[in-house]
Design an enzyme around this catalytic site. Structure first.
Site, mmCIF file in Angstrom:
data_model
loop_
_atom_site.group_PDB
_atom_site.id
_atom_site.type_symbol
_atom_site.label_atom_id
_atom_site.label_comp_id
_atom_site.label_asym_id
_atom_site.label_seq_id
_atom_site.Cartn_x
_atom_site.Cartn_y
_atom_site.Cartn_z
ATOM 1 N N HIS A 1 86.907 21.990 -7.418
ATOM 2 C CA HIS A 1 87.204 23.421 -7.458
ATOM 3 C C HIS A 1 86.078 24.242 -8.075
ATOM 4 C CE1 HIS A 1 89.826 26.888 -7.341
ATOM 5 N NE2 HIS A 1 89.606 27.119 -8.628
ATOM 6 N N TYR B 1 96.741 37.421 -12.433
ATOM 7 C CA TYR B 1 97.732 36.741 -11.593
ATOM 8 C C TYR B 1 98.965 37.623 -11.403
ATOM 9 C CZ TYR B 1 95.153 32.362 -11.847
ATOM 10 O OH TYR B 1 94.192 31.391 -11.708
ATOM 11 N N ASP C 1 87.694 30.472 -6.049
ATOM 12 C CA ASP C 1 88.873 30.827 -6.828
ATOM 13 C C ASP C 1 89.149 32.322 -6.617
ATOM 14 O OD1 ASP C 1 90.645 29.443 -9.131
ATOM 15 O OD2 ASP C 1 90.275 31.528 -9.701
#
Length: 457
Positions: free
Chosen positions: A429, A373, A223
């Site tokens: 993930h 982000y 990630d």
């Protein structure tokens, strides 16, 4: 004849020059200051101090009060997890959290490993540092930094750490592991200023490793941890001995990738595509476009206005749990969207899942974690690090249920010294948390390969 040879030599020399120049590309960065106000004139304090996870009775009482005052909303009939976290199952999770989950016991589990903090560029950086109890005679402990992502934490690595620091196989390498919290996540202080992106985190983690006395080390990430450790390899390629990642979405798609998407279904061998590649990529409109749209709504929110949605999550523990745990469902296997319970406990325990949620709740870090982000995507898709290849020896663990499948051909466009590409048997993930044994085996395989290469040099 002579002219042809001369032309060939000139062209060959030009190619060698261009390749060598590309190899010498290093990501540039400058020191920053992320604390409040202006940086002090005094030299930076390099003190390292011990840290323990603690929660007061008052904080737990406040948590329980907020859980008790939640306002349930019924899910649509036959919706499972396709609209997000199913409310009927959320009620069960929250009931367990409120009545059966033992946070004090989980705190003891968190504190089983040594925690520390140190101030770097104006913010207190938290990390777990685990040294092996035994190192076989004639060998050394291999330093390894492991970096988490969102909505995970350093806790993702708790099942993996003992497999690396105290391996049961006497032939396995022994690691000394450092697991930091990205600033703004968990128990690392949040930046007070705009602009803290993955390159800033990479620079800070290099400073952390030097402060701990490591001149060279291995790095692993998934990630956001994939990008942070990749940036670390780009910043100081001679410091990062080897880079191991389990997530590698194309940072700058090129012509070869476009051709492989268009023609790979018909001529898979031409692009080195395996059966798994074809299965995961085609039909590409469904697998690459529609699937990405289904699972990227959160990203658009966090890359644009993280503080707005984050404020609600910071006030509501039930909202926070739903927001985070939904990712541990769908990102583990997208087919779990069709299950009433989201398949949450097929790969994880509720205790582990809620411990990760509690790290976000007790530290109050959800907004600052979402801002990461904004800081990374807010600068556009043409960041300097996207243009620079990685020449550090790299290993990629390709888990079959990863959010975005990345064939070997695509990985090699960025990682030019890819020495291990491992198709994994199972996993999604959150692979380090879901399949720690498989991850440990692949890190071992990769590191042993690099160590052998270094001995031959």
């Amino acid at each position: 004849m002579f002219t042809a040879v001369l032309v060939a030599l000139v062209i060959g020399g030009l190619i060698i020059f261009l390749v060598q120049r590309s190899r010498n590309q290093v990501l540039k960065t400058e020191d920053g200051w992320w604390g409040a106000g202006a940086p002090p004139d005094a030299e930076e304090d390099v003190t390292i101090w011990s840290f323990k996870v603690t929660t007061s009775d008052e904080d737990l009482e406040d948590l329980h009060r907020r859980i008790d005052q939640t306002r349930p909303v019924p899910s649509l009939e036959d919706s499972q997890f396709n609209y997000g976290f199913n409310s009927h199952y959320l009620h069960k999770v929250v009931s367990y959290w409120r009545n059966d989950f033992d946070w004090r016991r989980q705190v003891d589990k968190l504190n089983q490993y040594p925690h520390f903090k140190t101030n770097i560029e104006g913010i207190d950086v938290h990390y777990v540092h685990v040294k092996p109890q035994r190192v076989p005679e004639g060998t050394r402990a291999i330093p390894l930094i492991m970096v988490h992502g969102w909505p995970g934490s350093f806790y993702e690595f708790y099942g993996l750490i003992p497999l690396l620091t105290e391996p049961s196989d006497p032939d396995w390498l022994v690691f000394e592991v450092v697991c930091p919290s990205i600033p703004g996540y968990g128990f690392s202080e949040a930046p007070r200023k705009k602009g803290f992106d993955s390159v800033c985190a990479a620079r800070i983690f290099h400073k952390l490793m030097r402060r701990l006395g490591f001149q060279q080390f291995y790095a692993h990430g998934g990630d956001w941890g994939w990008l942070v450790t990749t940036n670390m390899a780009q910043l100081e390629p001679k410091t990062v001995t080897g880079l191991h990642v389990n997530f590698a979405p194309p940072s700058k798609p090129g012509l070869l990738m476009a051709l492989s998407i268009m023609l790979g279904h018909y001529f898979p061998k031409l692009f080195g595509f395996t059966e798994m590649d074809v299965e995961r990529l085609y039909p590409c409109m469904e697998k690459l476009v529609l699937e990405s749209i289904k699972e990227s709504g959160y990203m658009h929110i966090q890359a644009t206005k993280p503080d707005t949605a984050g404020r609600g999550l910071n006030d509501s523990p039930v909202g926070l749990a739903a927001y985070i745990l939904e990712k541990f469902s769908t990102w583990t296997d997208h087919d779990y969207r069709n299950l009433e319970d989201g398949g949450l406990t097929r790969k994880f325990s509720l205790d582990d899942l809620l411990t990760n949620v509690m790290i976000y709740w007790t530290s109050g870090c959800i907004i600052s974690s979402m801002r990461f982000y904004k800081e990374n995507f807010g600068k556009g898709l043409d960041a300097a690090h996207a243009k620079i290849p990685v020449y550090v020896p790299t290993g990629f663990a390709c888990f079959p249920n990863e959010l975005m499948h990345t064939p070997k051909l695509w990985v090699k466009q960025k990682y030019h010294n890819l020495i291990n590409f491992s198709p994994m048997q199972r996993g999604g993930h959150f692979a380090a948390m879901e399949e720690p044994q498989l991850m440990a085996e692949d890190i071992q395989k990769f590191t042993r390969t690099v160590e052998k290469m270094m001995k031959k040099q």
